[in-house]
Design a protein around this motif. Structure first.
Motif, mmCIF file in Angstrom:
data_model
loop_
_atom_site.group_PDB
_atom_site.id
_atom_site.type_symbol
_atom_site.label_atom_id
_atom_site.label_comp_id
_atom_site.label_asym_id
_atom_site.label_seq_id
_atom_site.Cartn_x
_atom_site.Cartn_y
_atom_site.Cartn_z
ATOM 1 N N GLY A 140 0.797 -1.177 0.035
ATOM 2 C CA GLY A 140 0.130 -0.215 0.066
ATOM 3 C C GLY A 140 0.713 1.277 0.007
ATOM 4 N N ALA A 141 2.104 0.966 0.432
ATOM 5 C CA ALA A 141 3.090 2.262 0.474
ATOM 6 C C ALA A 141 3.659 2.583 -0.816
ATOM 7 N N GLY A 142 3.744 1.651 -1.952
ATOM 8 C CA GLY A 142 4.078 1.863 -2.992
ATOM 9 C C GLY A 142 5.208 1.013 -3.551
ATOM 10 N N ILE A 143 5.821 0.020 -2.817
ATOM 11 C CA ILE A 143 6.540 -1.259 -3.348
ATOM 12 C C ILE A 143 6.024 -1.927 -4.517
ATOM 13 N N ASN A 144 6.949 -2.464 -5.446
ATOM 14 C CA ASN A 144 6.633 -3.264 -6.348
ATOM 15 C C ASN A 144 7.378 -4.584 -6.568
ATOM 16 N N ASP A 145 8.406 -4.668 -5.282
ATOM 17 C CA ASP A 145 9.087 -5.715 -5.719
ATOM 18 C C ASP A 145 9.735 -6.299 -4.260
ATOM 19 N N TRP A 146 9.732 -7.449 -3.871
ATOM 20 C CA TRP A 146 10.220 -8.035 -2.557
ATOM 21 C C TRP A 146 11.677 -8.463 -2.409
ATOM 22 N N GLY A 147 12.339 -8.075 -3.550
ATOM 23 C CA GLY A 147 13.731 -8.388 -3.666
ATOM 24 C C GLY A 147 14.003 -9.992 -3.815
ATOM 25 N N GLY A 148 15.067 -10.340 -3.514
ATOM 26 C CA GLY A 148 15.626 -11.981 -3.538
ATOM 27 C C GLY A 148 15.115 -12.486 -2.479
ATOM 28 N N VAL A 149 14.292 -13.740 -2.672
ATOM 29 C CA VAL A 149 13.848 -14.576 -1.561
ATOM 30 C C VAL A 149 14.533 -16.103 -1.852
ATOM 31 N N SER A 150 14.845 -16.657 -0.891
ATOM 32 C CA SER A 150 15.530 -18.035 -1.169
ATOM 33 C C SER A 150 14.891 -19.179 -0.783
ATOM 34 N N PRO A 151 14.496 -20.210 -1.278
ATOM 35 C CA PRO A 151 13.978 -21.374 -0.625
ATOM 36 C C PRO A 151 14.966 -22.497 -0.254
ATOM 37 N N VAL A 152 16.557 -21.891 -0.164
ATOM 38 C CA VAL A 152 17.384 -22.807 -0.070
ATOM 39 C C VAL A 152 18.143 -22.288 1.225
ATOM 40 N N THR A 153 18.769 -20.885 1.071
ATOM 41 C CA THR A 153 19.732 -20.643 2.113
ATOM 42 C C THR A 153 18.929 -19.512 2.950
ATOM 43 N N PRO A 154 19.481 -19.250 4.225
ATOM 44 C CA PRO A 154 18.935 -18.177 4.978
ATOM 45 C C PRO A 154 19.501 -16.996 4.385
ATOM 46 N N ASP A 155 18.890 -15.873 4.851
ATOM 47 C CA ASP A 155 19.194 -14.505 4.876
ATOM 48 C C ASP A 155 20.522 -14.357 5.875
ATOM 49 N N HIS A 156 21.820 -14.367 5.335
ATOM 50 C CA HIS A 156 23.085 -14.357 6.148
ATOM 51 C C HIS A 156 23.256 -12.952 6.866
ATOM 52 N N VAL A 157 22.792 -12.021 6.069
ATOM 53 C CA VAL A 157 22.825 -10.790 6.821
ATOM 54 C C VAL A 157 21.873 -10.524 7.788
ATOM 55 N N ASN A 158 20.809 -11.129 7.897
ATOM 56 C CA ASN A 158 19.445 -10.973 8.944
ATOM 57 C C ASN A 158 18.989 -12.247 9.278
ATOM 58 N N PRO A 159 20.078 -13.131 9.676
ATOM 59 C CA PRO A 159 19.859 -14.521 10.079
ATOM 60 C C PRO A 159 18.782 -14.867 11.025
ATOM 61 N N GLU A 160 18.126 -13.838 11.813
ATOM 62 C CA GLU A 160 16.953 -13.872 12.590
ATOM 63 C C GLU A 160 15.738 -13.706 11.996
ATOM 64 N N ALA A 161 15.815 -13.322 10.794
ATOM 65 C CA ALA A 161 14.721 -13.233 10.054
ATOM 66 C C ALA A 161 14.645 -14.164 9.061
ATOM 67 N N PRO A 162 13.818 -15.177 8.996
ATOM 68 C CA PRO A 162 13.510 -16.282 7.939
ATOM 69 C C PRO A 162 13.064 -15.742 6.787
ATOM 70 N N TRP A 163 13.101 -16.343 5.572
ATOM 71 C CA TRP A 163 12.620 -15.882 4.361
ATOM 72 C C TRP A 163 11.122 -16.458 4.710
ATOM 73 N N PRO A 164 10.287 -15.750 3.867
ATOM 74 C CA PRO A 164 8.562 -16.293 4.143
ATOM 75 C C PRO A 164 8.774 -17.403 2.972
ATOM 76 N N ALA A 165 7.957 -18.520 3.385
ATOM 77 C CA ALA A 165 7.658 -19.573 2.135
ATOM 78 C C ALA A 165 7.249 -18.684 0.829
ATOM 79 N N LEU A 166 7.477 -19.280 -0.232
ATOM 80 C CA LEU A 166 7.300 -18.588 -1.437
ATOM 81 C C LEU A 166 5.573 -18.654 -1.463
ATOM 82 N N ASP A 167 5.121 -19.866 -1.427
ATOM 83 C CA ASP A 167 3.499 -20.044 -1.402
ATOM 84 C C ASP A 167 2.776 -18.812 -0.496
ATOM 85 N N ARG A 168 3.655 -19.003 0.365
ATOM 86 C CA ARG A 168 2.982 -17.789 1.673
ATOM 87 C C ARG A 168 2.832 -16.401 0.936
#
Length: 830
Positions: A307-335
């Motif tokens: 609602g604020a105007g984004i059009n992209d979620w960036g890179g999302v990995s089904p395999v590896t964690p976000d090593h820069v923010n390891p405390e924040a898991p990627w959302p499942a792609l279907d979710r």
């Protein structure tokens, strides 16, 4: 200007000046900002929100900087290698490839060798002097071994570094984070971090612009900067993008406090603050820019960020964690898809390089990487998400929610001119699509932008387009599917043209890819015609290469030979290119030559050699062929003579949706003048053996979605001037052809008996679909088959009877054209 005036200017697409942008810092109410930002985003990106399916490769976590919020970087650890080895890198990349990823994101610390002896020693063992040199080797390795497209985030770089990495990565990036020097002072988050100097980071971004590198940047909010400083940072990025056009996305990332850092107790930015910044970024950069926010850092506020105007979620990995923010898991792609849909948007996959840059590879991508990009995109520049290729032995994909094709219609007011018989399922709020459907079904000409919008349809909008086209087909053609019993006779494959999409032509000047050069003699042509007649054919279709020894007299002789052999057969022959060349060799005007051909027995013309009727595309795929205007001129002359013709499009190579729209509009305009086209035939590009694909200069044909849509869109655009839409079973396969028959097509084309051109390009589908198979396919769809003639009359009963249980074809004889064979050097002669 007041805030309201500034928002009004931004909302109409007006560019905000520096002063106007800075004035937004005093706008505390984010709601009007968000409303305008969302409208701006929708004006260009519509219902699509993209993401990149990636695998995260942390090449090294050593870094010479000491940012006080970071847990990614750490000092050397005993027993832990300073860098991932080649096998470790490939293991991660291969796991990503198996999971359907397209992007390999390399993240690493900045120049650790300048701080740590352990990094220098490790690099020596790896055979490198610098981290960036090793990065280049690993990115190239991943590209070669897995096909994943590298995106690199290596920190501050020189132009030399950028150029070296451009050869092995499709995009690069560095977060500006902030342009504020204040944050580098003692006690600030960037104190002691030389690579967080805004001047150095902006210099890197500038150098990337000069090198024409698609580049990612953005700001990190909540690390002590003010709102004014955020705007100043965004303006600094906008200034560079204005100069070079290379910033493919702007990331608005929110700070997260992490244990073990000096900023563990620093307050994180509130959600409202994050939304305010996203909206301001959209207002500053306008509707076209890709504005991104990481979904794993605000997992409970995805709808609000949309609602604020984004059009992209960036890179999302089904395999590896976000090593820069390891405390924040990627959302499942279907979710993530579900949450995006709940906000009224459709999640679509892109590459590490954004669509606008992927569609202009000559400017933005190193020559070595262009084939990999083109193989992986559709005509819009988004990622291909399945393995279907025209002509290949691959089952067509199953689309989700197939019931939508017959689902609940849009709410319509018949009193406003809507046809109550045309129901349109899909997203109930898509009034633009509904308006396009109403125009099309009323027989009004669509504009280029409206046609492009139809080709962009995905998800439920795709189903809506297919359903609207099929409803229109049902109204115009009923529940009948027609086909013709015909034989293709390709009389020569010798050709002096150099069409880059063609794997059929052979000769001294062509790519000798499959088969040997041949030139049928007249007795063999007559034999094939007689055999076709005995097998129930009402038509023979003749096309061939432009043989350098042929003149118009050759084409006249072929027509006479056929009519002498079988006087009652319909001669459907010679593309506009052959007509043009034949007339030129005899010194005849095209209309005069057409009349001679008609007198010799020519009955109608195949509308091939059209490819895409746009000279921008023809300059790439067939630069020495007749131009768009010349093709249309031949067809207009044929129609004026009384000869009918088909019309084709060969699409999915170096073209885009706007080219397809122009093609459809040009044939619609000619049909309104002449009425001579009997049917429209989409021919998806079969890439496998073609020169342009093997040279890495074309896509892999249209995607399945695009191929089905071509039939549906053609039905809508060409109504009511062309009433027959044909699908090619040779290129689509029987399953694909069936899907097209449920998306606006009403004709299955010809049985063919012999098919050479598409097979030469690498297609595996059979050379003949006999009437028994044709009719079984039609009946499986609950429709009634009808055997027709070339001009859509019912096939005579005797012809129909002869076509069933026809005898097996005699093996055809292709008379060798030895003069045009390449000389083969024997091993003994070496």
């Amino acid at each position: 200007m007041t805030i309201d005036e500034i928002l009004a200017r931004a909302g109409t697409g007006g560019r905000l000046s520096e002063g106007q942008a800075l004035a937004l810092a005093d706008c505390a109410d984010m709601r009007p900002l968000m409303r305008v930002a969302a409208r701006l985003r929708d004006a260009v990106h519509g219902k699509l929100v993209s993401y990149s399916r990636k695998v995260f490769i942390p090449l090294t976590q050593l870094c010479r900087d000491v940012c006080h919020y970071c847990t990614f970087a750490h000092p050397p650890r005993r027993g832990e290698p300073a860098y991932l080895g080649a096998e470790q890198v490939l293991e991660i990349a291969r796991a990503g490839a198996r999971a359907g990823c397209h992007e390999a994101l390399f993240t690493l610390g900045d120049k650790p060798e300048l701080r740590y002896g352990a990094a220098r020693e490790a690099l020596v063992r790896l055979g490198h002097e610098t981290t960036l040199s090793y990065l280049a080797e690993m990115a190239g390795l991943v590209l070669r071994e897995t096909g994943l497209l590298p995106h690199v985030n290596p920190g501050v770089m020189t132009r030399t570094d950028i150029d070296r990495l451009r050869a092995v990565s499709v995009s690069q990036g560095i977060m500006l984070e902030s342009a504020s020097e204040r944050l580098r002072r003692r006690g600030g988050p960037h104190f002691g971090s030389p690579d967080k100097d805004p001047v150095a980071r902006l210099a890197t971004i500038r150098a990337a612009g000069k090198a024409a590198v698609p580049f990612t940047s953005g700001i990190l909010i909540g690390i002590g900067e003010t709102r004014r400083e955020r705007i100043e940072s965004l303006l600094a990025l906008r200034d560079l993008h204005d100069q070079y056009g290379h910033l493919q996305e702007i990331i608005i990332q929110n700070f997260r406090a992490k244990p073990g850092t000096r900023m563990v107790h620093a307050p994180e930015p509130a959600l409202d603050d994050h939304l305010w910044t996203i909206a301001v970024a959209r207002l500053i950069f306008g509707p076209v820019m890709n504005i991104q926010a990481p979904p794993n850092l605000q997992p409970g506020a995805l709808a609000e960020m949309i609602g604020a105007g984004i059009n992209d979620w960036g890179g999302v990995s089904p395999v590896t964690p976000d090593h820069v923010n390891p405390e924040a898991p990627w959302p499942a792609l279907d979710r993530l898809a579900e949450r995006t849909a709940s906000a009224g948007k459709l999640l679509v996959e892109r590459l590490a390089i954004y669509p606008g840059y992927a569609c202009d590879v000559d400017r933005w991508v190193d020559p070595a990487l262009r084939p990999a990009v083109l193989r992986t995109i559709d005509a819009q520049g988004l990622a291909r998400t399945n393995d279907w290729v025209p002509g290949a032995d691959v089952e067509p994909p199953t689309f989700t929610d197939p019931a939508l094709r017959a689902g609940a219609p849009f709410s319509r007011n018949a009193g406003e001119g809507a046809d109550p018989r045309i129901t349109v399922p899909g997203e109930a709020g898509d009034s633009i699509l509904a308006g396009i459907f109403e125009k099309a079904t009323a027989g009004e000409a669509l504009g280029e932008a409206e046609i492009v919008r139809l080709f962009q349809a995905r998800g439920t909008s795709f189903d809506a387009v297919c359903h609207a086209a099929d409803e229109l087909r049902r109204r115009v053609n009923g529940e009948i599917v027609s086909y013709v019993v015909t034989r293709n006779i390709n009389y020569t494959n010798v050709c002096y043209f150099r069409c880059q999409f063609c794997a059929f032509s052979k000769g001294k000047l062509s790519e000798n890819l499959r088969g040997r050069p041949y030139d049928l003699d007249l007795p063999e042509i007559r034999r094939r015609v007689e055999e076709a007649w005995d097998r129930g054919a009402t038509e023979v279709c003749l096309q061939g290469g432009i043989h350098p020894g042929y003149t118009g007299a050759t084409y006249l002789a072929i027509c006479r030979a056929i009519k002498e052999a079988v006087p009652d057969i319909h001669v459907h022959a010679f593309s506009p290119l052959e007509i043009w060349q034949g007339a030129k060799t005899l010194g005849r005007a095209v209309p005069d030559f057409l009349r001679e051909l008609e007198a010799a027995g020519l009955s109608s013309l195949p509308g091939t050699a059209a490819e895409v009727l746009d000279d921008e595309v023809r300059a790439v795929i067939c630069p020495d062929k007749i131009k768009t205007a010349e093709w249309l001129e031949v067809m207009a002359a044929a129609h004026a003579t009384g000869l009918r013709s088909t019309v084709t499009i060969m699409y999915g190579h170096a073209d885009r949706y706007e080219h397809w729209a122009r093609h459809l509009l040009r044939i619609r305009a000619l049909q309104q003048r002449t009425g001579g086209f009997t049917e429209f035939v989409p021919l998806p590009f079969v890439p496998m053996e073609t020169p342009i694909y093997l040279k890495g200069r074309a896509r892999r044909g249209p995607t399945y979605r695009e191929a089905v849509l071509m039939h549906a869109v053609a039905r809508l655009v060409l109504h009511p001037v062309i009433t027959n839409i044909q699908t090619s079973w040779v290129k689509m396969g029987s399953g694909g052809a069936a899907a097209c028959l449920e998306a606006g097509a009403n004709d299955l084309g010809g049985t063919l008996m012999n098919e050479s051109i598409t097979r030469a390009a690498g297609a595996v589908h059979g050379q003949e679909m006999p009437p028994e198979s044709m009719e079984a396919l039609v009946r499986s769809l609950g429709r009634a088959p009808r055997q027709r003639t070339t001009l859509y009359a019912d096939a005579p009963p005797a012809r129909r009877a002869a076509s069933f249980a026809a005898p097996r074809l005699v093996e055809p004889v292709n008379t060798p054209a030895r003069r045009y064979e390449r000389r083969q050097q024997s091993a003994a002669a070496d």
